[in-house]
Design an enzyme around this catalytic site. Structure first.
Site, short mmCIF file in Angstrom:
data_model
loop_
_atom_site.label_atom_id
_atom_site.label_comp_id
_atom_site.label_asym_id
_atom_site.label_seq_id
_atom_site.Cartn_x
_atom_site.Cartn_y
_atom_site.Cartn_z
N MET A 33 1.06 -0.99 0.14
CA MET A 33 -0.07 -0.12 -0.13
C MET A 33 0.94 1.25 -0.26
SD MET A 33 -3.48 -1.12 2.12
CE MET A 33 -2.61 -0.74 3.66
N HIS A 37 9.07 1.02 3.30
CA HIS A 37 10.18 1.08 4.40
C HIS A 37 11.23 -0.22 4.11
CE1 HIS A 37 7.93 -2.25 6.32
NE2 HIS A 37 6.75 -1.33 6.48
N GLY A 39 11.37 -3.03 5.42
CA GLY A 39 10.92 -4.25 5.13
C GLY A 39 10.25 -4.47 3.91
N HIS A 40 9.52 -3.48 3.29
CA HIS A 40 9.17 -3.64 1.87
C HIS A 40 10.47 -3.88 1.02
CE1 HIS A 40 5.84 -1.28 3.28
NE2 HIS A 40 4.87 -2.22 2.80
N ASP A 153 2.47 -9.57 8.68
CA ASP A 153 1.23 -9.73 8.61
C ASP A 153 0.93 -11.22 8.49
OD1 ASP A 153 0.31 -6.92 8.69
OD2 ASP A 153 1.52 -6.94 6.81
N LEU A 187 9.06 -3.34 11.50
CA LEU A 187 8.99 -2.05 10.59
C LEU A 187 7.63 -1.99 10.17
CD1 LEU A 187 12.02 -1.52 8.60
CD2 LEU A 187 11.63 -0.87 10.85
N SER A 188 6.81 -0.79 10.13
CA SER A 188 5.45 -0.74 9.91
C SER A 188 4.96 0.68 9.31
CB SER A 188 4.45 -1.40 10.85
OG SER A 188 3.20 -0.59 10.41
N ARG A 190 2.74 2.31 9.73
CA ARG A 190 1.83 2.91 10.59
C ARG A 190 2.95 3.42 11.94
NH1 ARG A 190 -2.44 -0.95 9.10
NH2 ARG A 190 -4.00 0.37 8.40
O1 PAF Z 1 -0.19 -6.09 3.41
C1 PAF Z 1 -0.70 -5.07 2.55
O2 PAF Z 1 0.14 -3.93 2.59
C2 PAF Z 1 -2.01 -5.06 2.07
O3 PAF Z 1 -2.77 -5.80 3.04
C3 PAF Z 1 -1.81 -5.66 0.85
C4 PAF Z 1 -1.55 -7.42 0.83
C5 PAF Z 1 -0.98 -4.92 -0.16
C6 PAF Z 1 -3.22 -5.77 0.21
O4 PAF Z 1 -3.78 -4.11 0.11
#
Ligand code: PAF
Length: 286
Positions: A33, A37, A39-40, A153, A187-188, A190
């Site tokens: 979304m 950061h 983590g991504h 998650d 890491l998030s 938020r």
């Molecule tokens: O984990 C997330 O950022 C969201 O839930 C995802 C998997 C991109 C779906 O919108």
């Protein structure tokens, strides 16, 4: 450093993916979304290691937010996100508008029954229905061989793995370990909502999970007792409101009176209106 191309329509991203596939490239998808950061970055790097063409989707998905949640204030940082995607090895970004993903008249949703109603789903009705629907759409749009999700998650990853099995979706769902700050905070996107004092206390999530792990390692198997100790510990942290602290089977997401086999220790707390989650996996042998 080559900047990834940005596609904001479905035909554009399909064309980019088709060209890559015709050139013999394996396609990896990292659904996000945005507000990316480290983590991504680890997810994109893992995808880049395994796939020659990595698509990162950036879409703040309205259907997974409740009416009182942070959809409108969720950070949108496309320029910075593009730089991070480039550094981590992404080839394309798919960043559609909501009207592209949910055109007028849209009325089809995907549900993973019962699993969507527990843990995070209990406090966020409709959340996983929105997640599954958007992720299945992204799978159909980008048609990746592999898709990468964060272990932070954990419930989302388990639900999506169930969805692809149940619906015979030809995508491998891969889960990548959580990246943590030096004090253990996961890491998030938020975390940026936290004020300095909340940030200081947010390390309590990881400390609480570790305390639960230690109890289990010492032989404790009474799930209710460990859950109660986790809740008490979290409730004692200044500014915290506990949403849940639960231990479930990783195979069924069901609670266990006596711990055994693959388990997920998961918790969620509020600091003011900011909801943070974290989890730990263990395999309890006896
Ligand atoms: O984990 C997330 O950022 C969201 O839930 C995802 C998997 C991109 C779906 O919108």
């Amino acid at each position: 450093m080559t900047l990834p191309i940005i596609c904001d329509t479905i035909p554009d991203i399909r064309k980019a993916v088709d060209t890559a596939r015709r050139a013999g490239k394996r396609i990896g998808l990292v659904p996000t979304m945005g507000a990316l950061h480290d983590g991504h970055a680890r997810l994109i790097e893992a995808a880049h290691k395994d796939c020659e063409f990595v698509v990162v989707s950036i879409f703040v998905n309205p259907t997974q937010f409740g009416p009182k949640e942070d959809f409108h204030r969720y950070p949108r940082t496309l320029d910075e996100d593009r730089d991070l995607c480039a550094r981590a090895g992404a080839a394309a970004i798919f960043a559609p508008d909501a009207a592209i993903m949910y055109p007028p008249g849209f009325r089809t949703f995907v549900e993973v029954q019962t699993w969507q109603d527990v843990l995070c789903g209990a406090a966020r009705p409709g959340h996983f229905r929105g997640v599954c629907t958007v992720v299945l759409k992204l799978f159909h749009i980008a048609r990746p061989e592999v898709a990468f999700f964060g272990q932070k998650d954990a419930q989302q990853a388990l639900i999506l793995s169930r969805m692809v099995r149940d619906l015979d979706v030809p995508v491998e769902v891969r889960t990548i370990p959580t990246v943590r700050e030096p004090d253990g905070l996961a890491l998030s996107s938020r975390n940026r909502y936290l004020d300095p004092e909340q940030r200081l206390h947010a390390a309590a999530l990881w400390q609480t999970l570790q305390a639960a792990r230690q109890l289990i390692e010492k032989g404790e198997r009474d799930s209710a007792l460990i859950e109660r100790l986790m809740k008490e510990r979290l409730a004692a942290v200044p500014g915290v409101r506990v949403d849940f602290a639960s231990i479930v089977s990783r195979e069924s997401l069901a609670p266990q009176a006596r711990l055994q086999g693959p388990i997920l220790i998961a918790l969620a707390v509020f600091f003011g209106s900011t909801r943070l989650i974290d989890n730990l996996q263990m395999d309890v042998l006896e």
